[in-house]
Write a protein that holds these residues in place. Sequence first.
Motif, PDB file in Angstrom:
ATOM      1  N   GLY A 136      13.474   3.271  45.392  1.00 21.42           N
ATOM      2  CA  GLY A 136      14.669   4.068  45.135  1.00 21.42           C
ATOM      3  C   GLY A 136      15.923   3.244  45.289  1.00 21.42           C
ATOM      4  O   GLY A 136      16.840   3.316  44.467  1.00 21.42           O
ATOM      5  N   THR A 185      16.318   0.958  42.299  1.00 24.72           N
ATOM      6  CA  THR A 185      16.768   1.695  41.112  1.00 24.72           C
ATOM      7  C   THR A 185      18.254   2.019  41.217  1.00 24.72           C
ATOM      8  O   THR A 185      19.012   1.837  40.256  1.00 24.72           O
ATOM      9  CB  THR A 185      15.954   2.994  40.945  1.00 24.72           C
ATOM     10  OG1 THR A 185      14.569   2.651  40.924  1.00 24.72           O
ATOM     11  CG2 THR A 185      16.328   3.706  39.665  1.00 24.72           C
ATOM     12  N   SER A 186      18.672   2.490  42.397  1.00 25.73           N
ATOM     13  CA  SER A 186      20.097   2.787  42.590  1.00 25.73           C
ATOM     14  C   SER A 186      20.935   1.537  42.386  1.00 25.73           C
ATOM     15  O   SER A 186      21.986   1.563  41.747  1.00 25.73           O
ATOM     16  CB  SER A 186      20.346   3.345  43.996  1.00 25.73           C
ATOM     17  OG  SER A 186      19.929   4.685  44.063  1.00 25.73           O
ATOM     18  N   ILE A 212      23.911   0.831  39.704  1.00 25.93           N
ATOM     19  CA  ILE A 212      25.233   0.425  40.155  1.00 25.93           C
ATOM     20  C   ILE A 212      25.666  -0.874  39.483  1.00 25.93           C
ATOM     21  O   ILE A 212      26.803  -1.007  39.017  1.00 25.93           O
ATOM     22  CB  ILE A 212      25.247   0.293  41.688  1.00 25.93           C
ATOM     23  CG1 ILE A 212      25.250   1.685  42.317  1.00 25.93           C
ATOM     24  CG2 ILE A 212      26.433  -0.521  42.173  1.00 25.93           C
ATOM     25  CD1 ILE A 212      24.939   1.697  43.803  1.00 25.93           C
ATOM     26  N   LYS A 271      28.662   5.576  45.196  1.00 28.46           N
ATOM     27  CA  LYS A 271      28.152   6.835  45.733  1.00 28.46           C
ATOM     28  C   LYS A 271      27.892   7.826  44.606  1.00 28.46           C
ATOM     29  O   LYS A 271      26.934   8.588  44.644  1.00 28.46           O
ATOM     30  CB  LYS A 271      29.152   7.404  46.747  1.00 28.46           C
ATOM     31  CG  LYS A 271      29.287   6.482  47.961  1.00 28.46           C
ATOM     32  CD  LYS A 271      30.165   7.078  49.023  1.00 28.46           C
ATOM     33  CE  LYS A 271      31.614   7.061  48.579  1.00 28.46           C
ATOM     34  NZ  LYS A 271      32.509   7.650  49.578  1.00 28.46           N
ATOM     35  N   SER A 286      26.740   7.195  41.881  1.00 24.32           N
ATOM     36  CA  SER A 286      25.492   6.865  41.177  1.00 24.32           C
ATOM     37  C   SER A 286      24.378   7.820  41.602  1.00 24.32           C
ATOM     38  O   SER A 286      23.402   7.991  40.882  1.00 24.32           O
ATOM     39  CB  SER A 286      25.094   5.419  41.448  1.00 24.32           C
ATOM     40  OG  SER A 286      24.565   5.299  42.753  1.00 24.32           O
ATOM     41  N   ALA A 287      24.525   8.463  42.758  1.00 23.10           N
ATOM     42  CA  ALA A 287      23.521   9.437  43.198  1.00 23.10           C
ATOM     43  C   ALA A 287      23.413  10.598  42.212  1.00 23.10           C
ATOM     44  O   ALA A 287      22.350  11.177  42.041  1.00 23.10           O
ATOM     45  CB  ALA A 287      23.864   9.960  44.590  1.00 23.10           C
ATOM     46  N   GLY A 345      21.012  10.248  39.142  1.00 24.69           N
ATOM     47  CA  GLY A 345      19.601  10.543  39.359  1.00 24.69           C
ATOM     48  C   GLY A 345      19.207  11.947  38.909  1.00 24.69           C
ATOM     49  O   GLY A 345      18.070  12.192  38.542  1.00 24.69           O
ATOM     50  N   ASP A 392      15.787   7.103  41.781  1.00 27.68           N
ATOM     51  CA  ASP A 392      16.832   6.453  42.566  1.00 27.68           C
ATOM     52  C   ASP A 392      16.743   6.974  44.000  1.00 27.68           C
ATOM     53  O   ASP A 392      15.894   7.798  44.325  1.00 27.68           O
ATOM     54  CB  ASP A 392      18.216   6.702  41.954  1.00 27.68           C
ATOM     55  CG  ASP A 392      18.660   8.141  42.133  1.00 27.68           C
ATOM     56  OD1 ASP A 392      17.800   9.021  41.990  1.00 27.68           O
ATOM     57  OD2 ASP A 392      19.837   8.370  42.427  1.00 27.68           O
ATOM     58  N   LEU A 393      17.635   6.475  44.844  1.00 28.71           N
ATOM     59  CA  LEU A 393      17.578   6.833  46.261  1.00 28.71           C
ATOM     60  C   LEU A 393      17.619   8.339  46.472  1.00 28.71           C
ATOM     61  O   LEU A 393      16.834   8.897  47.225  1.00 28.71           O
ATOM     62  CB  LEU A 393      18.766   6.198  46.985  1.00 28.71           C
ATOM     63  CG  LEU A 393      18.505   4.906  47.759  1.00 28.71           C
ATOM     64  CD1 LEU A 393      19.808   4.421  48.356  1.00 28.71           C
ATOM     65  CD2 LEU A 393      17.470   5.131  48.847  1.00 28.71           C
ATOM     66  N   TRP A 394      18.571   8.972  45.787  1.00 27.78           N
ATOM     67  CA  TRP A 394      18.760  10.402  45.991  1.00 27.78           C
ATOM     68  C   TRP A 394      17.522  11.176  45.562  1.00 27.78           C
ATOM     69  O   TRP A 394      17.023  12.047  46.278  1.00 27.78           O
ATOM     70  CB  TRP A 394      19.996  10.872  45.226  1.00 27.78           C
ATOM     71  CG  TRP A 394      20.225  12.329  45.379  1.00 27.78           C
ATOM     72  CD1 TRP A 394      19.853  13.312  44.519  1.00 27.78           C
ATOM     73  CD2 TRP A 394      20.833  12.967  46.504  1.00 27.78           C
ATOM     74  NE1 TRP A 394      20.199  14.533  45.026  1.00 27.78           N
ATOM     75  CE2 TRP A 394      20.802  14.346  46.244  1.00 27.78           C
ATOM     76  CE3 TRP A 394      21.391  12.510  47.697  1.00 27.78           C
ATOM     77  CZ2 TRP A 394      21.308  15.282  47.129  1.00 27.78           C
ATOM     78  CZ3 TRP A 394      21.901  13.450  48.581  1.00 27.78           C
ATOM     79  CH2 TRP A 394      21.864  14.807  48.297  1.00 27.78           C
ATOM     80  N   TYR A 436      22.365   3.970  50.902  1.00 25.86           N
ATOM     81  CA  TYR A 436      23.689   3.881  50.296  1.00 25.86           C
ATOM     82  C   TYR A 436      24.637   3.061  51.159  1.00 25.86           C
ATOM     83  O   TYR A 436      25.482   2.317  50.652  1.00 25.86           O
ATOM     84  CB  TYR A 436      24.262   5.277  50.028  1.00 25.86           C
ATOM     85  CG  TYR A 436      23.666   5.920  48.804  1.00 25.86           C
ATOM     86  CD1 TYR A 436      23.976   5.428  47.538  1.00 25.86           C
ATOM     87  CD2 TYR A 436      22.761   6.957  48.888  1.00 25.86           C
ATOM     88  CE1 TYR A 436      23.415   5.982  46.392  1.00 25.86           C
ATOM     89  CE2 TYR A 436      22.192   7.519  47.756  1.00 25.86           C
ATOM     90  CZ  TYR A 436      22.521   7.024  46.522  1.00 25.86           C
ATOM     91  OH  TYR A 436      21.955   7.563  45.394  1.00 25.86           O
TER      92      TYR A 436
END
Lengths: 251, 217, 295
Positions: free
Chosen positions: B14, B17-18, B22, B154, B156-157, B160, B167-169, B195
């Motif tokens: 994740g 991917t984030s 970015i 941020k 970028s969440a 997703g 991604d992270l989220w 993040y």
Amino acid sequence: MTSRPNGEPLVRLSGVDKWFGELHVLQDIDLSIDRGEVVVVIGPSGSGKSTLCRAINRLEPIDKGEITIDGARLPDEGKELARLRADVGMVFQSFNLFAHKTVLENVALGPVKVRKKSKAEAEGRARELLERVGVASQADKYPAQLSGGQQQRVAIARALAMEPKVMLFDEPTSALDPEMINEVLDVMVGLAKDGMTMVVVTHEMGFARRAANRVVFMDGGRIVETAEPETFFTSPQSDRAKDFLSKILTH
Amino acid sequence: MSPVFDNIDQFVDGFLTSLEIILWALAGALPLGVLIAACRVSPIPPLRAFGTFWVTTFRNTPLTVVLFFCAFGFPELGINRSFFFFGVLGLVLYTSAFVCEAVRSGINSVPAGQAEAARSIGLNFTQGLRYVVLPQALRTVVPPLGSVLIAMMKNSAVVGAFGVGGDLWSTGASLTSAQGYPTFPVYVGGVAVGYLIITLTAGALLQLLERKVAIAR
Amino acid sequence: MQFRRTALVAALSVVALTAAACGDDAEDSAAEPTVAEAPEFEAGTTMAEIAEAGTLRVGTKFDQPGFGLENLEGEVEGFDVEVAKIIAGALGIAPEDIEWVQTPSSVREDVIEGDEVDMVVATYTINDKRKERISFAGPYYEAGQQIMVASDNDEIDGPESLKENPDAKVCSVTGSTPAEQIKQYLASPDQLTLFDEYSQCADSLRNGQVDAVTTDNVILLGFVSESDGAFKLVGEQFTQEPYGIGITKGDVAFCEFINDTLQENEDAYIEAWESTAGEVEGTETPELPEPAPCA
């Protein structure tokens, strides 16, 4: 040096008008400057003399009339205008040296980017010009490290590096401490003697007497009187010129 | 914290991917923002109008709406690209408006005489901007631009949620709702930390840059 | 202001009356489950507490057509909602005394653990991971995952064909069980596209961004029936998704009470289905599944 190869003045303004909103700052200006001629523009503040100077390289666009440089009409915007500006040197009241560049880089930037000269050639020439205006030893310093007089002489060298056909000086000594004025004026007198065509907005009577071919007196956006320096300072014709001279000469 | 360590490989995926989103968005939004800023200060009225229109549009539209338009609008018009492409595109368009305004504020902080001097030695508009105005603008631009870019990271969440996934989220959402892990440790221990790694690194780099351009004068 | 509000209420009443007059009778009767009069419960049980409080707090979805959807008047309706009303009735609580708490998938365990609700009826698939934090009554419905494609798609005829078409994209919802389940049928994780809502998956299927949508059959049937023939279901249900009712972990007595209530109200259960999710064309009325032992 007052020869006219093509019979055309180098700079010609005809019927020029300009407004700042309601304010009519240039009113029906006609002025011709010949090759090698030095013209001093004089007048009270707000008379339009700086605007006139800046209009010649279109830092101020005009609303009516025509300005030609060496027979070519001043273009509106874009590449043509940039090319023409390269041929018109400009020296500002507040020097306007590029603050992030050294003295040498300031002088060499135009030749490299506009004239497409090699860096070495441009810097060699820049050092010669700095020598000529007497600041060669400061070449690697930044503008903020120099005195006002030194900065203004660098600014003159920067303009000269473009090998201009005419040079415009917009109150070049007004921002200087008194003891620095002469070092700048001496450079300008030298230029005039070498045959440079110059338009100088200034209150320096001494310079006008030593170097100018003509004095143009402006007031209220109009050219009120044009005369040889000696004639203008000793026997001005118009009341407004008399009034203006009486005020500045009592200082 | 065990929900994080148990699934560390998912979090790393994740995170990467984030980071990818970015970096692409950065590569797009920075030059585009500078270009739009150049339009806004240009002497040519149609370009100025275009720049103003661009900023007004994208600065005043919620990011989700921009992303929605990219992910669903373009396909309706028959333009089919990956959702990753559309997501990054939306983030780039949105962020470019803010980059533009940060850069423009920097340009305005450079005294007008500098641009006049540039013009008077025959530099054209683009050259004047590139060699004289922008290098001096950089000094004042770095702090506000840094805020814009960190906000973008941020933001970028949100990408997703528009078909990108992974991604992270989304990783956090997947762990909590499908796999039943508790919300708090997953989001705080995994997602937020991920993040923070990105934004704190960016913040440190920006500070270095700020120091560097401050000395070079 | 007072006048305007009165006028609004009057206008809404007319609309409601008209709507009621136009609706068929079966719908009206389904909205009135039996409410037990002053039922007796052993002291200390959850049932006693709820009956004492006079209100039941139910977590459900507000955005799931057929199961739990908030309508324009702000009321929730759907199969999950009706099931909750049956249980409320057995506790002596009328439908209007139920407190509906919007409960999206990601917070279902959290609201139970935090005692924000008494139970969660929200298309909630029973699995072991979830049982670590909460307990399930039921199951009350057996859903199953299926695949929906565009009507003119002949390439994909079930989950197995996703591996054979590695360029095919399949869409589901972030963090959902179907999204996890489909992963084993994919050639690469890039084939999976995730959104927050299934309607976005359906839009993407319509405009060609994805080739398939997968989730529980019931949800997909809703989209098929609304698509005017643009979508179709392919393949069999390839998972068993027993929907349970989430309650506090270890509350065996409440779990058994819920299971018994459902068994005793099979007719109401059938009616609940037919007046909600069962209205969608092509669905079959389910049989009430055998309850799992409570633990």
